[in-house]
Design an enzyme around this catalytic site. Structure first.
Site, PDB file in Angstrom:
ATOM      1  N   SER A  65      -1.584   2.885   2.182  1.00  0.00           N
ATOM      2  CA  SER A  65      -1.823   1.456   1.940  1.00  0.00           C
ATOM      3  C   SER A  65      -0.588   0.650   1.580  1.00  0.00           C
ATOM      4  O   SER A  65      -0.667  -0.580   1.533  1.00  0.00           O
ATOM      5  CB  SER A  65      -2.844   1.275   0.824  1.00  0.00           C
ATOM      6  OG  SER A  65      -4.109   1.549   1.314  1.00  0.00           O
ATOM      7  N   LYS A  68       0.197  -2.026   3.947  1.00  0.00           N
ATOM      8  CA  LYS A  68      -0.562  -3.283   3.985  1.00  0.00           C
ATOM      9  C   LYS A  68       0.352  -4.463   3.625  1.00  0.00           C
ATOM     10  O   LYS A  68       0.101  -5.601   4.017  1.00  0.00           O
ATOM     11  CB  LYS A  68      -1.761  -3.219   3.032  1.00  0.00           C
ATOM     12  CG  LYS A  68      -2.844  -2.258   3.542  1.00  0.00           C
ATOM     13  CD  LYS A  68      -3.987  -2.051   2.572  1.00  0.00           C
ATOM     14  CE  LYS A  68      -5.053  -1.175   3.238  1.00  0.00           C
ATOM     15  NZ  LYS A  68      -5.735  -0.247   2.394  1.00  0.00           N
ATOM     16  N   TYR A 190      -5.280  -0.089  12.476  1.00  0.00           N
ATOM     17  CA  TYR A 190      -5.260   0.097  11.021  1.00  0.00           C
ATOM     18  C   TYR A 190      -4.863   1.533  10.654  1.00  0.00           C
ATOM     19  O   TYR A 190      -4.009   1.754   9.795  1.00  0.00           O
ATOM     20  CB  TYR A 190      -6.646  -0.255  10.447  1.00  0.00           C
ATOM     21  CG  TYR A 190      -6.784   0.081   8.981  1.00  0.00           C
ATOM     22  CD1 TYR A 190      -6.237  -0.741   8.005  1.00  0.00           C
ATOM     23  CD2 TYR A 190      -7.436   1.241   8.565  1.00  0.00           C
ATOM     24  CE1 TYR A 190      -6.346  -0.423   6.653  1.00  0.00           C
ATOM     25  CE2 TYR A 190      -7.551   1.570   7.225  1.00  0.00           C
ATOM     26  CZ  TYR A 190      -6.997   0.736   6.277  1.00  0.00           C
ATOM     27  OH  TYR A 190      -7.092   1.060   4.942  1.00  0.00           O
ATOM     28  N   TYR A 242      -5.601  -2.180  -6.565  1.00  0.00           N
ATOM     29  CA  TYR A 242      -7.072  -2.231  -6.533  1.00  0.00           C
ATOM     30  C   TYR A 242      -7.614  -2.594  -7.913  1.00  0.00           C
ATOM     31  O   TYR A 242      -7.120  -3.536  -8.518  1.00  0.00           O
ATOM     32  CB  TYR A 242      -7.642  -0.899  -6.016  1.00  0.00           C
ATOM     33  CG  TYR A 242      -6.855  -0.371  -4.856  1.00  0.00           C
ATOM     34  CD1 TYR A 242      -6.845  -1.061  -3.651  1.00  0.00           C
ATOM     35  CD2 TYR A 242      -6.074   0.770  -4.951  1.00  0.00           C
ATOM     36  CE1 TYR A 242      -6.099  -0.620  -2.574  1.00  0.00           C
ATOM     37  CE2 TYR A 242      -5.320   1.219  -3.885  1.00  0.00           C
ATOM     38  CZ  TYR A 242      -5.339   0.520  -2.711  1.00  0.00           C
ATOM     39  OH  TYR A 242      -4.601   0.956  -1.669  1.00  0.00           O
ATOM     40  N   VAL A 260      -2.736   5.971  -0.980  1.00  0.00           N
ATOM     41  CA  VAL A 260      -3.358   7.247  -1.346  1.00  0.00           C
ATOM     42  C   VAL A 260      -2.523   8.467  -0.950  1.00  0.00           C
ATOM     43  O   VAL A 260      -2.890   9.596  -1.255  1.00  0.00           O
ATOM     44  CB  VAL A 260      -4.800   7.419  -0.784  1.00  0.00           C
ATOM     45  CG1 VAL A 260      -5.768   6.463  -1.454  1.00  0.00           C
ATOM     46  CG2 VAL A 260      -4.825   7.308   0.717  1.00  0.00           C
TER      47      VAL A 260
HETATM   48  N1  GLN Z   1      -5.791   4.914   5.064  1.00  0.00           N
HETATM   49  C1  GLN Z   1      -6.394   4.846   3.773  1.00  0.00           C
HETATM   50  C2  GLN Z   1      -7.811   4.336   3.874  1.00  0.00           C
HETATM   51  O1  GLN Z   1      -8.051   3.426   4.581  1.00  0.00           O
HETATM   52  C3  GLN Z   1      -5.567   3.959   2.904  1.00  0.00           C
HETATM   53  C4  GLN Z   1      -6.166   3.803   1.526  1.00  0.00           C
HETATM   54  C5  GLN Z   1      -5.144   3.714   0.448  1.00  0.00           C
HETATM   55  O2  GLN Z   1      -3.979   4.089   0.590  1.00  0.00           O
HETATM   56  N2  GLN Z   1      -5.583   3.269  -0.695  1.00  0.00           N
HETATM   57  O3  GLN Z   1      -8.723   4.826   3.252  1.00  0.00           O
END
Ligand code: GLN
Length: 306
Positions: A65, A68, A190, A242, A260
Site C-alpha cells: 500500500s 498508493k 491495482y 488506516y 502490509v
Molecule cells: N495489496 C494489499 C491489499 O489490497 C495492500 C494492503 C496494504 O498494504 N495495506 O490488500
C-alpha cells in the site's frame, strides 16, 4: 550539537533486535507468506544527498500500500481537485479493506489510502494513461531515480487469485458508479501497483520528492505542484495508517504510509525521507517494529513535524 544519524540508526537496529514481539507476516497474500519475519532494515536519505542505512536496508520487499501514495501523486497532478469528487480526504477509522463504510457513504471512499480509495484512483489512472502499468512503473522509476524498480508478477498474480475482498470493494464501487472501467482491469492494475518491490534505500529515495515540495531531486523535474504536495503530505499524516493514523501521528509525528509487506515510508518536509521494513504486522496491518523504529528515531533525533 550535530546529530550522529549513523549512531542513531545502529542503536535503533540493536535495541529492536532485543524486543520480544508478536505479530505475523501478512498471510492473506500467499506469496508474502514466505518472507523471513525477522528481517529489519532502515534507510534515512536527505535532500542534501547524505544517506544513512542500517540492518537489511538493501533487501527488496513488497511495498504494497505504500504505492498508493505514488498512484495518488500521479492522479492528483493530472486531474487536479476534480479527484475529490470521487474520493474523500477524511481518516476512515476503519480497516484498510473495510466494506461497511463504503456502503453507508454511497460508494465515495473516505480517502485515497484505503483500498477502496486506491481502487478509484486506479480507475482514474486507467482513463488518464495510455499504457497504465507501463506508464505508472516509469513514473515510480523516475521518482526513485532508478530504472531497475519492477513489479513482482508472482505477488500480483498471487493476490489476484485470492483478492475476493478487493473484488467486492471494486464491484460495490462499480455499482455506485464510482468505477468506470471494467472491474477486472482495475483490479489487475491495482494488484500490480501493490506488487512493486523496493529496498528501504530505494523507497526513501523515491519519497524524497514529497519532502522536496514536489520537485524530483534526481532530475529536478516538477512532479507535483507545491500546494498539491502539501495536501498529499497532509493526507499521509491523517490517513496513512488506516485506523492507526492517529497513533502514528501521536507516537511518530511524520507524514507517512505503511503497507502490509511491512514497509513504512515517511518524510520530513524540506529535509529527508526515511523508510523501515519489518514484516511482522499488528492487527491493523502496520509493521510493529517499523512503527517502533520511527518512534525511537523521531524521539531521539527530535525530528518530528510537531
Ligand atoms: N495489496 C494489499 C491489499 O489490497 C495492500 C494492503 C496494504 O498494504 N495495506 O490488500
Amino acid at each position: 550539537m550535530k546529530i550522529d544519524y549513523n549512531e542513531i540508526l545502529q542503536q535503533i537496529t540493536l535495541d529492536l533486535k532485543n524486543i520480544k514481539y508478536k505479530g505475523d507476516v501478512a498471510n492473506y497474500i500467499p506469496e508474502l507468506k514466505s518472507v523471513d519475519p525477522n528481517k529489519f532494515g532502515i534507510s534515512l536519505q536527505f535532500l542534501n544527498k547524505r544517506g544513512y542505512n542500517s540492518g537489511d536496508f538493501n533487501i527488496k520487499f513488497s511495498i504494497q500500500s505504500v504505492s498508493k501514495v505514488f498512484a495518488l501523486a500521479m492522479a492528483f497532478e493530472k486531474l487536479g481537485n476534480k479527484i475529490w469528487h470521487r474520493v474523500g480526504v477524511e481518516p476512515s477509522g476503519t480497516s484498510f479493506n473495510s466494506l461497511l463504510q463504503l456502503e453507508y457513504e454511497n460508494g465515495i471512499p473516505r480517502n485515497p489510502f484505503i483500498n477502496a480509495g486506491a481502487l478509484v484512483v486506479c480507475d482514474i489512472l486507467i482513463d488518464l494513461l495510455s499504457e497504465p502499468k507501463k506508464d505508472f512503473l516509469k513514473f515510480v522509476q523516475k521518482l526513485a531515480g532508478n530504472i531497475h524498480i519492477q513489479y513482482n508478477k508472482n505477488v500480483a498474480r498471487s493476490e489476484s487469485e485470492v483478492g475476493y475482498r478487493n473484488a467486492s470493494l471494486a464491484y460495490l464501487l462499480k455499482d455506485f458508479g464510482n468505477i468506470k472501467n471494467p472491474v477486472d482491469k482495475v483490479l489487475d492494475f491495482y494488484f500490480h501497483i501493490c506488487s512493486i518491490e523496493m529496498t528501504c534505500e530505494e523507497l526513501s529515495k523515491s519519497f524524497l520528492v514529497f519532502a522536496n515540495h514536489g520537485i524530483n531531486p534526481h532530475n529536478k523535474e516538477k512532479i507535483l505542484s507545491e500546494s498539491k504536495t502539501k495536501r498529499l503530505n497532509a493526507l499521509m499524516q491523517s490517513c496513512g495508517f488506516y485506523d492507526e493514523s492517529g497513533e502514528f501521528t501521536f507516537t511518530v509525528g511524520l507524514p507517512g504510509k505503511s503497507g502490509v509487506g511491512g514497509g513504512i515510508a515517511a518524510i520530513f518536509p524540506g529535509e529527508f525521507a526515511i523508510s523501515v521494513w519489518s514484516p511482522r504486522l499488528n492487527k491493523k496491518g502496520n509493521s510493529i517494529l517499523g512503527m517502533k523504529a520511527l518512534e525511537l528515531f523521531t524521539t531521539i533525533s527530535g525530528k518530528s513535524v510537531f
